[in-house]
Design a protein around this motif. Structure first.
Motif, mmCIF file in Angstrom:
data_model
loop_
_atom_site.group_PDB
_atom_site.id
_atom_site.type_symbol
_atom_site.label_atom_id
_atom_site.label_comp_id
_atom_site.label_asym_id
_atom_site.label_seq_id
_atom_site.Cartn_x
_atom_site.Cartn_y
_atom_site.Cartn_z
ATOM 1 N N LEU A 20 0.843 -1.197 0.000
ATOM 2 C CA LEU A 20 0.000 0.000 0.000
ATOM 3 C C LEU A 20 0.878 1.247 0.000
ATOM 4 C CD1 LEU A 20 -3.131 0.498 0.289
ATOM 5 C CD2 LEU A 20 -2.669 1.011 2.677
ATOM 6 N N GLU A 21 1.879 1.241 0.870
ATOM 7 C CA GLU A 21 2.769 2.402 0.951
ATOM 8 C C GLU A 21 3.550 2.579 -0.336
ATOM 9 O OE1 GLU A 21 4.293 2.615 5.335
ATOM 10 O OE2 GLU A 21 5.369 4.049 4.072
ATOM 11 N N GLN A 22 3.958 1.462 -0.926
ATOM 12 C CA GLN A 22 4.717 1.517 -2.172
ATOM 13 C C GLN A 22 3.860 2.128 -3.282
ATOM 14 O OE1 GLN A 22 7.866 1.085 -2.283
ATOM 15 N NE2 GLN A 22 7.945 1.506 -4.479
ATOM 16 N N GLU A 23 2.609 1.708 -3.345
ATOM 17 C CA GLU A 23 1.699 2.266 -4.359
ATOM 18 C C GLU A 23 1.508 3.769 -4.106
ATOM 19 O OE1 GLU A 23 -2.251 0.587 -4.358
ATOM 20 O OE2 GLU A 23 -2.839 1.762 -6.130
ATOM 21 N N ALA A 109 -4.021 4.552 -0.524
ATOM 22 C CA ALA A 109 -2.564 4.322 -0.605
ATOM 23 C C ALA A 109 -1.813 5.645 -0.537
ATOM 24 C CB ALA A 109 -2.229 3.572 -1.890
ATOM 25 N N LEU A 110 -2.291 6.637 -1.285
ATOM 26 C CA LEU A 110 -1.649 7.951 -1.295
ATOM 27 C C LEU A 110 -1.684 8.572 0.094
ATOM 28 C CD1 LEU A 110 -0.510 10.417 -2.930
ATOM 29 C CD2 LEU A 110 -2.875 11.179 -3.152
ATOM 30 N N ASN A 111 -2.864 8.501 0.727
ATOM 31 C CA ASN A 111 -3.035 9.064 2.063
ATOM 32 C C ASN A 111 -2.095 8.386 3.065
ATOM 33 O OD1 ASN A 111 -4.790 10.838 3.848
ATOM 34 N ND2 ASN A 111 -4.956 8.867 4.857
ATOM 35 N N GLU A 112 -2.063 7.059 3.020
ATOM 36 C CA GLU A 112 -1.221 6.268 3.923
ATOM 37 C C GLU A 112 0.251 6.695 3.769
ATOM 38 O OE1 GLU A 112 -2.466 3.656 5.684
ATOM 39 O OE2 GLU A 112 -0.657 2.578 6.331
#
Ligand code: HEC
Length: 123
Positions: A20-23, A109-112
């Motif tokens: 998720l963070e990678q995305e 993902a962006l928010n995370e």
């Protein structure tokens, strides 16, 4: 057996969090960093090409805003509170960034990624 299962679950959870963070990192770096900077300090090459300038998202002021209003990052992308300021600034500086219909999973993902980046970069 139970322990092995627990380790398996833990590693699946870690892998999906990383994914998720990678995305989110890819989305941030391709669509936001040109203004807000790779480090989110408002240091991207186009940061001062608009009026107002692109925010330092690590500033105490923005962190306070994020704490009060955890949806502010997603809202800024979806609602475009600055109207056409962002697309206009990109166009004026001859940067082509295709319009994007954000999926909920991409926004998460962006928010995370950005929330973690802000935590890491605060001082
Ligand atoms: C063309 C430059 C540009 C790009 C690209 C850009 N921004 Fe911004 N952003 C700005 C500017 C300028 C402001 C400040 C606008 C204002 O103060 O009215 C801003 C404000 C913000 C804010 C603060 C909103 C608030 O209400 O406090 C957030 C969060 C934000 N941007 C996130 C993002 C994210 C996430 C992306 C990528 C998907 C992105 N921005 C892409 C220029 C940009």
């Amino acid at each position: 057996m139970r322990i092995i299962f627990a380790i398996f679950i833990a590693s699946v959870l870690t892998a999906s969090a990383n994914q998720l963070e990678q995305e989110g990192k890819i989305l941030y770096e391709t669509r936001c960093a040109i203004c807000h900077g790779v480090d989110a300090h408002g240091t991207g090459p186009l940061a001062h090409k608009s009026n107002p300038a692109a925010n330092d998202l690590t500033s105490p002021k923005f962190q306070e805003r994020l704490k009060k209003y955890p949806g502010v990052i997603v809202a800024s992308v979806v609602l475009m509170p600055n109207g056409t300021l962002i697309p206009d600034t990109l166009k004026k500086n001859k940067i082509t960034l295709p319009r994007k219909d954000w999926k909920a999973s991409e926004l998460r993902a962006l928010n995370e990624y950005l929330v973690e980046l802000i935590k890491k970069e605060q001082h």
